[in-house]
Write a protein that holds these residues in place. Structure first.
Motif, PDB file in Angstrom:
ATOM      1  N   MET A   1       0.843  -1.215   0.000  1.00 12.53           N
ATOM      2  CA  MET A   1       0.000   0.000   0.000  1.00 12.53           C
ATOM      3  C   MET A   1       0.867   1.250   0.000  1.00 12.53           C
ATOM      4  SD  MET A   1      -3.491   0.681   0.985  1.00 12.53           S
ATOM      5  CE  MET A   1      -3.570   1.167   2.704  1.00 12.53           C
ATOM      6  N   LYS A   2       0.497   2.197  -0.847  1.00 11.37           N
ATOM      7  CA  LYS A   2       1.271   3.433  -0.919  1.00 11.37           C
ATOM      8  C   LYS A   2       0.970   4.343   0.276  1.00 11.37           C
ATOM      9  CE  LYS A   2       2.455   4.828  -5.512  1.00 11.37           C
ATOM     10  NZ  LYS A   2       2.184   5.885  -6.480  1.00 11.37           N
ATOM     11  N   ASN A   3       1.999   5.015   0.776  1.00 14.54           N
ATOM     12  CA  ASN A   3       1.811   5.957   1.874  1.00 14.54           C
ATOM     13  C   ASN A   3       1.755   7.368   1.289  1.00 14.54           C
ATOM     14  OD1 ASN A   3       1.793   7.339   4.240  1.00 14.54           O
ATOM     15  ND2 ASN A   3       3.802   6.661   4.945  1.00 14.54           N
ATOM     16  N   LYS A   4       0.563   7.981   1.382  1.00 10.61           N
ATOM     17  CA  LYS A   4       0.357   9.266   0.717  1.00 10.61           C
ATOM     18  C   LYS A   4       0.073  10.384   1.727  1.00 10.61           C
ATOM     19  CE  LYS A   4      -2.078   7.035  -3.102  1.00 10.61           C
ATOM     20  NZ  LYS A   4      -3.330   7.076  -3.851  1.00 10.61           N
ATOM     21  N   VAL A   5       0.686  11.524   1.483  1.00 11.75           N
ATOM     22  CA  VAL A   5       0.457  12.693   2.339  1.00 11.75           C
ATOM     23  C   VAL A   5      -0.105  13.814   1.472  1.00 11.75           C
ATOM     24  CG1 VAL A   5       1.560  14.401   3.850  1.00 11.75           C
ATOM     25  CG2 VAL A   5       2.382  12.039   3.852  1.00 11.75           C
ATOM     26  N   LEU A   6      -1.111  14.507   1.989  1.00  9.09           N
ATOM     27  CA  LEU A   6      -1.672  15.641   1.258  1.00  9.09           C
ATOM     28  C   LEU A   6      -1.344  16.943   1.993  1.00  9.09           C
ATOM     29  CD1 LEU A   6      -4.565  16.088  -0.898  1.00  9.09           C
ATOM     30  CD2 LEU A   6      -4.761  17.485   1.137  1.00  9.09           C
ATOM     31  N   ILE A   7      -0.879  17.923   1.235  1.00 12.33           N
ATOM     32  CA  ILE A   7      -0.562  19.233   1.820  1.00 12.33           C
ATOM     33  C   ILE A   7      -1.611  20.231   1.336  1.00 12.33           C
ATOM     34  CG2 ILE A   7       1.176  21.079   1.980  1.00 12.33           C
ATOM     35  CD1 ILE A   7       2.396  18.520   2.967  1.00 12.33           C
ATOM     36  N   VAL A   8      -2.205  20.960   2.278  1.00 15.80           N
ATOM     37  CA  VAL A   8      -3.175  21.999   1.917  1.00 15.80           C
ATOM     38  C   VAL A   8      -2.448  23.338   1.836  1.00 15.80           C
ATOM     39  CG1 VAL A   8      -5.267  23.221   2.649  1.00 15.80           C
ATOM     40  CG2 VAL A   8      -5.059  20.753   3.042  1.00 15.80           C
ATOM     41  N   GLY A   9      -2.480  23.960   0.654  1.00 14.94           N
ATOM     42  CA  GLY A   9      -1.851  25.266   0.466  1.00 14.94           C
ATOM     43  C   GLY A   9      -0.993  25.308  -0.779  1.00 14.94           C
ATOM     44  N   SER A  10      -0.503  26.484  -1.105  1.00 15.54           N
ATOM     45  CA  SER A  10       0.206  26.679  -2.381  1.00 15.54           C
ATOM     46  C   SER A  10       1.460  27.529  -2.264  1.00 15.54           C
ATOM     47  CB  SER A  10      -0.712  27.392  -3.371  1.00 15.54           C
ATOM     48  OG  SER A  10      -1.933  26.755  -3.439  1.00 15.54           O
ATOM     49  N   GLY A  11       1.854  27.876  -1.046  1.00 17.82           N
ATOM     50  CA  GLY A  11       2.958  28.822  -0.894  1.00 17.82           C
ATOM     51  C   GLY A  11       4.303  28.157  -0.652  1.00 17.82           C
ATOM     52  N   GLY A  12       5.289  28.992  -0.312  1.00 13.11           N
ATOM     53  CA  GLY A  12       6.640  28.513  -0.053  1.00 13.11           C
ATOM     54  C   GLY A  12       6.700  27.609   1.166  1.00 13.11           C
ATOM     55  N   ARG A  13       5.934  27.962   2.207  1.00 15.52           N
ATOM     56  CA  ARG A  13       5.909  27.110   3.416  1.00 15.52           C
ATOM     57  C   ARG A  13       5.387  25.722   3.074  1.00 15.52           C
ATOM     58  NH1 ARG A  13       2.165  29.881   7.121  1.00 15.52           N
ATOM     59  NH2 ARG A  13       0.960  29.811   5.197  1.00 15.52           N
ATOM     60  N   ASP A  26       9.619   6.303   3.939  1.00 16.65           N
ATOM     61  CA  ASP A  26       8.311   5.653   4.064  1.00 16.65           C
ATOM     62  C   ASP A  26       7.198   6.394   3.318  1.00 16.65           C
ATOM     63  OD1 ASP A  26       9.415   3.716   5.535  1.00 16.65           O
ATOM     64  OD2 ASP A  26       8.627   4.385   7.482  1.00 16.65           O
ATOM     65  N   VAL A  27       7.501   7.586   2.827  1.00 17.80           N
ATOM     66  CA  VAL A  27       6.465   8.358   2.119  1.00 17.80           C
ATOM     67  C   VAL A  27       6.600   8.086   0.621  1.00 17.80           C
ATOM     68  CG1 VAL A  27       5.615  10.689   1.596  1.00 17.80           C
ATOM     69  CG2 VAL A  27       6.403  10.134   3.909  1.00 17.80           C
ATOM     70  N   ASP A  28       5.499   7.615   0.014  1.00 21.52           N
ATOM     71  CA  ASP A  28       5.555   7.292  -1.416  1.00 21.52           C
ATOM     72  C   ASP A  28       5.121   8.454  -2.289  1.00 21.52           C
ATOM     73  OD1 ASP A  28       6.184   4.376  -1.270  1.00 21.52           O
ATOM     74  OD2 ASP A  28       4.397   4.443  -0.016  1.00 21.52           O
ATOM     75  N   GLU A  29       4.174   9.250  -1.777  1.00 24.53           N
ATOM     76  CA  GLU A  29       3.671  10.332  -2.622  1.00 24.53           C
ATOM     77  C   GLU A  29       3.229  11.523  -1.776  1.00 24.53           C
ATOM     78  OE1 GLU A  29       0.197   9.353  -5.017  1.00 24.53           O
ATOM     79  OE2 GLU A  29       0.963  10.635  -6.629  1.00 24.53           O
ATOM     80  N   VAL A  30       3.545  12.725  -2.260  1.00 25.65           N
ATOM     81  CA  VAL A  30       3.037  13.944  -1.619  1.00 25.65           C
ATOM     82  C   VAL A  30       2.169  14.658  -2.656  1.00 25.65           C
ATOM     83  CG1 VAL A  30       3.627  16.162  -0.575  1.00 25.65           C
ATOM     84  CG2 VAL A  30       5.025  14.164  -0.063  1.00 25.65           C
ATOM     85  N   ILE A  31       0.948  14.971  -2.235  1.00 28.52           N
ATOM     86  CA  ILE A  31      -0.009  15.614  -3.144  1.00 28.52           C
ATOM     87  C   ILE A  31      -0.351  16.982  -2.566  1.00 28.52           C
ATOM     88  CG2 ILE A  31      -2.303  15.394  -4.193  1.00 28.52           C
ATOM     89  CD1 ILE A  31      -2.021  12.321  -3.688  1.00 28.52           C
ATOM     90  N   TYR A  32      -0.361  17.992  -3.426  1.00 29.35           N
ATOM     91  CA  TYR A  32      -0.637  19.351  -2.954  1.00 29.35           C
ATOM     92  C   TYR A  32      -2.007  19.819  -3.457  1.00 29.35           C
ATOM     93  CZ  TYR A  32       4.403  19.757  -2.021  1.00 29.35           C
ATOM     94  OH  TYR A  32       5.691  19.584  -1.556  1.00 29.35           O
ATOM     95  N   ALA A  33      -2.768  20.464  -2.572  1.00 33.85           N
ATOM     96  CA  ALA A  33      -4.051  21.043  -2.972  1.00 33.85           C
ATOM     97  C   ALA A  33      -3.985  22.540  -2.665  1.00 33.85           C
ATOM     98  CB  ALA A  33      -5.199  20.397  -2.181  1.00 33.85           C
ATOM     99  N   LYS A  34      -3.555  23.402  -3.612  1.00 35.14           N
ATOM    100  CA  LYS A  34      -3.281  22.936  -4.928  1.00 35.14           C
ATOM    101  C   LYS A  34      -1.863  23.134  -5.419  1.00 35.14           C
ATOM    102  CE  LYS A  34      -5.119  26.632  -7.840  1.00 35.14           C
ATOM    103  NZ  LYS A  34      -6.209  26.697  -8.834  1.00 35.14           N
ATOM    104  N   GLY A  35      -0.996  23.607  -4.552  1.00 34.13           N
ATOM    105  CA  GLY A  35       0.419  23.661  -4.900  1.00 34.13           C
ATOM    106  C   GLY A  35       0.758  24.717  -5.943  1.00 34.13           C
ATOM    107  N   ASN A  36       1.965  24.628  -6.461  1.00 35.52           N
ATOM    108  CA  ASN A  36       2.456  25.598  -7.451  1.00 35.52           C
ATOM    109  C   ASN A  36       3.336  24.846  -8.449  1.00 35.52           C
ATOM    110  OD1 ASN A  36       5.094  25.321  -6.229  1.00 35.52           O
ATOM    111  ND2 ASN A  36       4.352  26.651  -4.595  1.00 35.52           N
ATOM    112  N   ALA A  37       4.016  25.583  -9.319  1.00 40.74           N
ATOM    113  CA  ALA A  37       4.829  24.905 -10.347  1.00 40.74           C
ATOM    114  C   ALA A  37       5.896  24.021  -9.694  1.00 40.74           C
ATOM    115  CB  ALA A  37       5.487  25.951 -11.252  1.00 40.74           C
ATOM    116  N   GLY A  52      -7.478  23.782  -1.542  1.00 37.57           N
ATOM    117  CA  GLY A  52      -7.916  23.268  -0.244  1.00 37.57           C
ATOM    118  C   GLY A  52      -8.015  24.333   0.831  1.00 37.57           C
ATOM    119  N   THR A  53      -7.550  25.538   0.538  1.00 39.05           N
ATOM    120  CA  THR A  53      -7.602  26.588   1.567  1.00 39.05           C
ATOM    121  C   THR A  53      -8.989  27.230   1.626  1.00 39.05           C
ATOM    122  OG1 THR A  53      -6.872  28.342   0.074  1.00 39.05           O
ATOM    123  CG2 THR A  53      -5.152  27.132   1.243  1.00 39.05           C
TER     124      THR A  53
END
Ligand code: AMP
Ligand code: GLY
Length: 444
Positions: A1-13, A26-37, A52-53
């Protein structure tokens, strides 16, 4: 099973937190909502087209989190926390969301609340009065016996803009009019403090707070030598010599832990806790830290240099979510880190955008340099384009200390600046040339 983390926000932090989390094996994927380039270009990372904000998107976001079987959600900015994103997820039976609930975010969203709490807990802060309206604020200013200046603060979230630092009573009365036109609600009238500012960050599981044993210094003004308008932050570095580990520990013990303990039973503060502190001078001899404010999140751009000092922030967050703060260990590297923010012309006011950015590939090859993106997007050709006020946080680490870290960061800044000017036939970025100068001067 993949270990996925979601980040809420789009800035430098958010880019910094997500990048740091992605460094854990242990982290397979990081997904941003909605992130930047930048967040979409990192290994193991991708963006989704949900901001997500925004409160109106919480429902869509929580559906995504359930359908994608996301293991952990980390909320970056204060606005979604203030809008109750954590409560929303809990109500939909999803608990692995890191950040305080709406009730507990009050530590940042109401300065009147945090000031009263500090007073009750006898935490050192500026002498202050919470005034219910302008008339009481005028009377309070008139009766004040402060020769050293007065500070006016709005009660709610103001994106760092609701504070007026005044030299004297006359200026304060004038600025109060301006303040009252912009903000409603209670007004805080405080004594003006003088000294060097620094920040301390901790992670709380609702019962205890574990501090990062490193102080961080932000640079809030736009221009060198702390001139020009206030911004969200033009650069940061750590550790800040103004506060050594002993001072950081005392801030954590005397000024952060009591807050978490007090909130444990009715609000349960779980998330990052950010203490903005000023090292006051008393007749220029005795120094004493006092709290300027608490925030319910990590700092931006402070997160950028901090994550360069760590292996990954994933495990500390996971332990806090499990209520096992005893397992939190921040593996801080030796040395120092520094972040220089490159902003769009015009920032912090109306700014220009839409310019292709050059030099990023060359900088990506530099050792111990990482460019955290903030206001960037990819265009249809896959080019990185400026799209915000603060655009990039060029961040570096050196085991040899701050001077070396600063040198690396500015080498990278100059590469990006020159390449971007060349592509566009004009200068696109503003940035400060003196990030961490105070720390370097102390070395001399
Ligand atoms: P705050 O949002 O309360 O952190 O305030 C924003 C900025 O205003 C701080 O970083 C300080 O530079 C300044 N400030 C706030 N309160 C005071 C104070 N009592 N004395 C002097 N400066 C202050
Ligand atoms: N850098 C200031 C803040 O994050 O509030």
């Amino acid at each position: 099973m993949k270990n996925k983390v979601l980040i809420v926000g789009s800035g430098g932090r958010e880019h910094a937190l997500g990048w740091s989390i992605s460094q854990d094996k242990d982290v397979d994927e990081v997904i941003y909502a909605k992130g930047n380039a930048g967040t979409s270009l990192d290994d193991k990372c991708r963006n989704i087209d949900i901001d997500g904000t925004k409160k109106e998107n919480f429902s869509e976001l929580s559906d995504f989190v359930k359908n994608e079987k996301i293991d952990m959600v980390v909320v970056g900015p204060e606005q979604p926390l203030a809008h109750g994103i954590v409560d929303y997820f809990h109500n939909r039976y999803y608990d692995n969301v890191f950040g305080p609930k709406k009730d507990a975010s009050i530590i940042e969203t109401s300065k009147a609340y945090s000031f009263s709490l500090m007073r009750e807990l006898e935490i050192h802060q500026a002498d202050s009065t919470v005034c219910p309206n302008k008339i009481v604020a005028i009377e309070t200013i008139k009766q004040l016996n402060k020769k050293n200046g007065i500070v006016i603060k709005a009660d709610g979230l103001t994106g760092g803009k609701g504070v007026y630092v005044c030299d004297n009573k006359d200026e304060a009365l004038l600025r109060l009019e301006e303040h009252a036109e912009k903000y409603s609600g209670s007004i805080i009238i405080a004594e003006r403090l003088y000294g060097e500012e620094f920040s301390v960050f901790g992670i709380s599981d609702g019962k205890r707070v574990i501090p990062l044993k490193i102080s961080v210094q932000d640079h809030k003004r736009l221009l060198d030598n702390d001139k020009g308008p206030n911004t969200g932050g033009m650069g940061a570095y750590c550790p800040a010599p103004v506060a050594n580990v002993k001072v950081v520990n005392s801030v954590a013990e005397d000024m952060m832990a009591p807050i978490v303990r007090k909130m444990e039973y009715d609000k349960e503060y779980r998330g990052f806790l950010y203490a903005a502190v000023i090292m006051t001078k008393n007749f220029w001899i005795i120094k004493k830290p006092k709290i300027l404010e608490y925030n319910c999140r990590f700092g931006d751009p402070e997160a950028q240099p901090v994550v360069m000092m760590l292996n990954s922030i994933y495990r500390p967050i996971k332990s806090a979510l499990e209520g096992k703060t005893e397992n939190i260990k921040f593996d801080l590297k030796k040395g120092a880190a520094c972040c220089v923010v490159m902003a769009s012309n015009g920032y912090p006011f109306e700014y220009e955008k839409g310019y292709p950015i050059g030099g990023l590939e060359e900088v990506a090859k530099m050792k111990d340099v990482k460019v955290f993106h903030a206001g960037t997007i990819l265009n249809e050709k896959g080019q990185v384009i400026t799209a915000g006020g603060r655009v990039l946080g060029v961040t570096s680490y050196s085991e040899n200390g701050i001077k070396d870290a600063v040198g690396k960061a500015y080498d990278a800044v100059h590469v990006i600046d020159n390449a971007t000017s060349k592509i566009n036939g004009k200068k696109v970025f503003v940035y400060r040339n003196d990030i961490a100068r105070k720390a370097i001067e102390r070395l001399k």
